[in-house]
Structures are given as structure tokens and as C-alpha cells.
Design an enzyme around this catalytic site. Structure first.
Site, PDB file in Angstrom:
ATOM      1  N   TYR A 106       1.663   1.437  13.224  1.00  0.00           N
ATOM      2  CA  TYR A 106       1.434   0.165  12.496  1.00  0.00           C
ATOM      3  C   TYR A 106       2.306   0.084  11.100  1.00  0.00           C
ATOM      4  O   TYR A 106       2.757   1.107  10.481  1.00  0.00           O
ATOM      5  CB  TYR A 106      -0.131   0.043  12.162  1.00  0.00           C
ATOM      6  CG  TYR A 106      -0.993   1.071  11.702  1.00  0.00           C
ATOM      7  CD1 TYR A 106      -0.658   2.022  10.766  1.00  0.00           C
ATOM      8  CD2 TYR A 106      -2.396   1.142  12.092  1.00  0.00           C
ATOM      9  CE1 TYR A 106      -1.422   3.043  10.312  1.00  0.00           C
ATOM     10  CE2 TYR A 106      -3.218   2.248  11.538  1.00  0.00           C
ATOM     11  CZ  TYR A 106      -2.624   3.145  10.800  1.00  0.00           C
ATOM     12  OH  TYR A 106      -3.425   3.992   9.995  1.00  0.00           O
ATOM     13  N   GLU A 107       2.120  -0.992  10.596  1.00  0.00           N
ATOM     14  CA  GLU A 107       3.023  -1.596   9.238  1.00  0.00           C
ATOM     15  C   GLU A 107       4.409  -1.123   9.351  1.00  0.00           C
ATOM     16  O   GLU A 107       5.250  -0.787   8.594  1.00  0.00           O
ATOM     17  CB  GLU A 107       2.229  -0.665   8.025  1.00  0.00           C
ATOM     18  CG  GLU A 107       0.805  -1.178   7.756  1.00  0.00           C
ATOM     19  CD  GLU A 107       0.528  -1.519   6.382  1.00  0.00           C
ATOM     20  OE1 GLU A 107       1.162  -1.242   5.489  1.00  0.00           O
ATOM     21  OE2 GLU A 107      -0.652  -1.500   6.084  1.00  0.00           O
ATOM     22  N   GLY A 108       5.042  -1.526  10.564  1.00  0.00           N
ATOM     23  CA  GLY A 108       6.285  -1.197  10.999  1.00  0.00           C
ATOM     24  C   GLY A 108       6.409   0.176  11.848  1.00  0.00           C
ATOM     25  O   GLY A 108       6.253   1.326  11.071  1.00  0.00           O
ATOM     26  N   ARG A 150       3.393   0.115   3.067  1.00  0.00           N
ATOM     27  CA  ARG A 150       3.916   1.306   3.892  1.00  0.00           C
ATOM     28  C   ARG A 150       3.669   2.499   3.115  1.00  0.00           C
ATOM     29  O   ARG A 150       3.700   3.731   3.545  1.00  0.00           O
ATOM     30  CB  ARG A 150       5.566   0.999   4.170  1.00  0.00           C
ATOM     31  CG  ARG A 150       5.342  -0.089   5.311  1.00  0.00           C
ATOM     32  CD  ARG A 150       6.788  -0.577   5.337  1.00  0.00           C
ATOM     33  NE  ARG A 150       6.780  -1.598   6.652  1.00  0.00           N
ATOM     34  CZ  ARG A 150       7.768  -2.496   6.701  1.00  0.00           C
ATOM     35  NH1 ARG A 150       8.661  -2.425   6.129  1.00  0.00           N
ATOM     36  NH2 ARG A 150       7.396  -3.339   7.875  1.00  0.00           N
TER      37      ARG A 150
END
Ligand code: CAA
Length: 380
Positions: A362-364, A243
Site C-alpha cells: 500500500y501507498e505505492g 510514504r
């Protein structure tokens, strides 16, 4: 407190800026036009050591610190967020799980190839029913002799179809919930491993996003990462670092938006003067620059903590949440400042606008970052 980069970091920054201008910038219009994956740029990044920045020298990497890695993604993403995400996914979630959780045998086999760019890495976690709820994956892995047989589908896999190695998550013990998930190193030539449909996306043209199908895919048992049942922890731990990489990508977009909009506002004349003299435009630029600067501080603070080996899960989520919002708002404002020209493909700000959006997803998603931050607050 010292907000300056070290001489080593400055050298890294200049090297990457130079690389991005010479090797990446000329290919951006090609990617925009054809959506072609920049394979030759990946090769060159490998040759210059950019594909294995935080990998120790003993495993074939550059052995540099996490700040250097974040600097590289940040500078590259100012020029191309597509190349930024290819590098971020390859390193943070495609290579690091092997570095942190792999056996010596696995490190010896994969890290030198990943660090040199001979192999490209990817991360296969998301499934149609398990996006934000990553613990709800249904891909199964059943041990048969000295192999695991994997069955299931993955979606939205960055570097899909181009990667050589996929860090893949599958359920080895359905009775254990998240504690029944395991991680595997899956090579692209694995029998029963199929690259499915390629997504047509809003932005990041040139970055491949595909479905993956595991149809009785036969993965050698020696490719299990760590031990059975720790897959969810491997995913979460590497997403913490990942992140920060996506936050750096978003920061690159946010800063590029400030740069393009400022240059344009100095040139473009309306009502007899450059539009930067209009308070409505100047104040927008002031807000954009402040937002980018705040994002920069959060991104490098998280990177600093990570490079010192300190806990940074909350700071990574804060950086990702803030920088991705900054990218989206700044890109939107840049289009507004460019006016009608900003809405055309002739100017780069519409690309920034399209590329920025996914950094909030993306990536949370931003909402997942809220959950992570709130969980940390709750536990302190
Ligand atoms: N590090 C290590 N372990 C962690 C952790 C972390 N950061 N966060 C949680 N865990 C552990 C917990 O300690 C817990 O362990 P135990 O079972 O031993 O108690 C376990 O994981 C479960 O934790 P939670 O109860 O908090 O899990 P949850 O199901 O509520 O999920 C979540 C938490 C934060 C919402 C998580 O599901 C999440 O991050 N979701 C988003 C998924 C995501 O980011 N996907 C990105 C896909 S990859 C991608 O996008 C790449 C790309 O293409 C660019």
C-alpha cells in the site's frame, strides 16, 4: 551531522513508548482474535495529542514537527502495526491534504476535530481498475448548483467505515486526463455515500479496509479541496509524506522482529547451548539488525528533510522501499529463528510476518517506488 534525537524528540519517544505499552499492547491479542477496530485507542490517542501531531496549535493540533510524528508511528508500530497504519493514514493522507490545500473555512471546520481524534480521517483514491495507475480513476463528480454529484467505487480504503472524513478523488473533467481530477472532503453522513464490503485480510487485524460506493453522493461544493483539476497533485504530494509514515511503520516491524528473535535466541537451547551461539543464527541476527539500522537511517533522513520543508519525494520512496523490504525479510527470518514455534499464533513473529507484507503494497508498491526513484534520477 548529529544522529541523536533532540531532548524534545526523546521525550516524545518515551511518551509514545509508554502509551504503546500501557494502552495498545494489552489490546493486540484482542484485535488478533476478533479483528475489532481499536476505537477506544483512537480516542485515547486523541486525548494525548497523538492524532494531530503535525497540525499547528492554532488548528487544535500538537504543533510538533514531522520527526515527532514519524517517531510516534515508528514506536507504536513496534507494538502494533495496526494502530500504526490507522494513525499514519489518518494524519498523512486523511488530515494533511486539508492542512496543506484546504481553505481557512475548511481548516476551521475539520482540523480541530481531526487533530483531537473526534474525527478519524481516510483517503479514497484507489479504484478496482486504478491501483498503481492512480491517474486512471473513473469516479465522477459533476457540479449541480452548489453541490457535486459523485458516482463510482473505491476499494481497499484504510479506516473505511470507521472514518468520519474521506479525502476523495474524482474526475471533474474527463477530457483533461490526470489534470481533470479533483479532491473533495466527503463526510460519512453524505447522502449517497455507502460503505461497502469489508475485506478479510492476511494481517493488520483490527484495521478496517473497505469498499466505498458513491451513488449520486451529494457533496457540498464548498468541500472541493483547492480548485478543480489539482486533485492528482494533491494525491501525489500527500503520498510523498504518507510514504514516510508507512516506512516508519515498516521500520517498527523490522525492529520488533530483531528484538523478538534476539530475545528468543538467547533463551532457546539446542545442542546444549542457546541458539544465538550457533553462527547460523547469530549471523542471521546480525544481518537483521543491520537491515533495520539502515532502514532507520533512511526513514529519519526523509523525515528530517520533510521537517525542514525540503524536497523529499525520492528519499520518501527510498525509505518506503527499503524499510518495507527490511520488515518482510526480518519478519521471515524471525519466524525461521523461532522454528516451529514461530509458525504458531502463540508467538508474535507470525503476526509480524503477516503484517509486514502489506507495507510492500500500500501507498505505492515497491515497484512504484522504483518508478518514482528512477524518475527523480532521470530528472537530475
Ligand atoms: N508531487 C506533486 N505532483 C506530482 C508528484 C508529486 N510527488 N508526482 C507527480 N506529480 C504530478 C506531475 O508533475 C504531473 O503533473 P502535470 O500533469 O502538471 O505535468 C502529474 O502529477 C502526473 O505525473 P506523472 O506523469 O508522473 O503520473 P503517472 O500517471 O505516470 O503516475 C505514479 C505516477 C508515481 C506511478 C503514480 O501514479 C503513483 O504514485 N501510483 C501509486 C498510487 C499509490 O501510491 N496509491 C496508494 C493509495 S493510498 C493507500 O494505499 C493508503 C492506505 O490505505 C495505506
Amino acid at each position: 551531522m548529529d544522529f541523536r534525537f533532540s531532548e524534545e524528540h526523546e521525550m516524545m519517544r518515551r511518551m509514545v513508548q509508554d502509551f504503546a505499552q500501557k494502552e495498545i499492547a494489552p489490546f493486540v491479542p484482542v484485535m488478533e482474535e476478533t479483528e475489532q477496530f481499536p476505537r477506544h485507542i483512537v480516542k485515547k490517542m486523541g486525548e494525548t495529542g497523538l492524532m494531530g501531531i503535525p497540525v499547528p496549535e492554532e488548528w487544535g493540533g500538537a504543533g510538533a514537527d514531522f520527526i515527532s510524528y514519524i517517531l510516534a508511528i515508528h514506536e507504536i508500530s513496534k507494538v502494533s502495526a495496526t494502530v500504526g497504519v490507522i494513525l499514519s493514514v489518518h494524519t498523512s493522507v486523511g488530515t494533511n491534504p486539508i492542512l496543506y490545500f484546504g481553505s481557512d473555512e475548511q481548516k476551521r471546520k475539520y482540523l480541530p476535530k481531526l487533530a483531537s481524534g473526534e474525527y478519524l480521517g481516510a483517503f479514497a483514491l484507489t479504484e478496482p481498475q486504478a491501483g498503481s495507475d492512480a491517474g486512471n480513476i473513473r469516479t465522477t463528480a459533476v457540479r449541480k448548483g452548489d453541490e457535486y454529484i459523485l458516482n463510482g467505487n473505491k476499494v481497499f480504503i484504510t479506516n473505511g467505515g470507521e472514518a468520519d472524513v474521506y479525502i476523495t478523488f474524482a474526475v471533474t473533467d474527463p477530457s483533461q486526463g490526470r489534470r481533470g481530477i479533483s479532491a473533495f472532503i466527503v463526510e460519512k453522513d453524505t447522502p449517497g455515500f455507502i460503505v461497502g464490503k469489508k475485506e478479510k485480510k492476511m494481517g493488520l487485524f483490527g484495521s478496517n479496509t473497505t469498499e466505498l460506493i458513491f451513488d449520486n453522493a451529494r457533496v457540498p461544493a464548498e468541500n472541493l479541496l483547492g480548485q478543480e483539476g489539482i486533485g492528482f497533485k494533491i494525491a501525489m504530494a500527500n503520498l510523498d509524506y504518507g510514504r514516510i509514515g508507512i516506512a516508519a511503520q515498516a521500520l517498527g516491524i523490522a525492529e520488533a522482529a530483531v528484538q523478538y528473535a534476539t530475545d528468543y535466541a538467547k533463551e532457546r537451547k539446542q545442542f546444549g547451548q542457546p541458539i544465538i551461539k550457533q553462527q547460523a543464527v547469530a549471523f542471521k541476527l546480525a544481518d537483521m539488525a543491520t537491515r533495520a539500522e539502515a532502514a532507520r537511517l533512511l526513514v529519519y533522513r526523509a523525515a528530517f528533510l520533510r521537517s525542514r520543508g525540503l524536497a523529499c519525494g525520492m528519499e520518501a520512496s527510498m525509505a518506503k522501499k527499503f524499510a518495507s523490504d527490511a520488515a518482510m525479510i526480518n519478519a521471515t527470518e524471525a519466524v525461521q529463528i523461532f522454528g516451529g514455534y514461530g509458525y504458531t499464533r502463540e508467538y508474535p513473529v507470525e503476526r509480524l510476518f503477516r503484517d509486514a507484507k502489506v507495507t510492500q503494497i500500500y501507498e505505492g508498491t515497491t515497484q512504484i517506488q522504483h518508478i518514482v526513484i528512477a524518475k527523480h534520477l532521470l530528472s537530475t
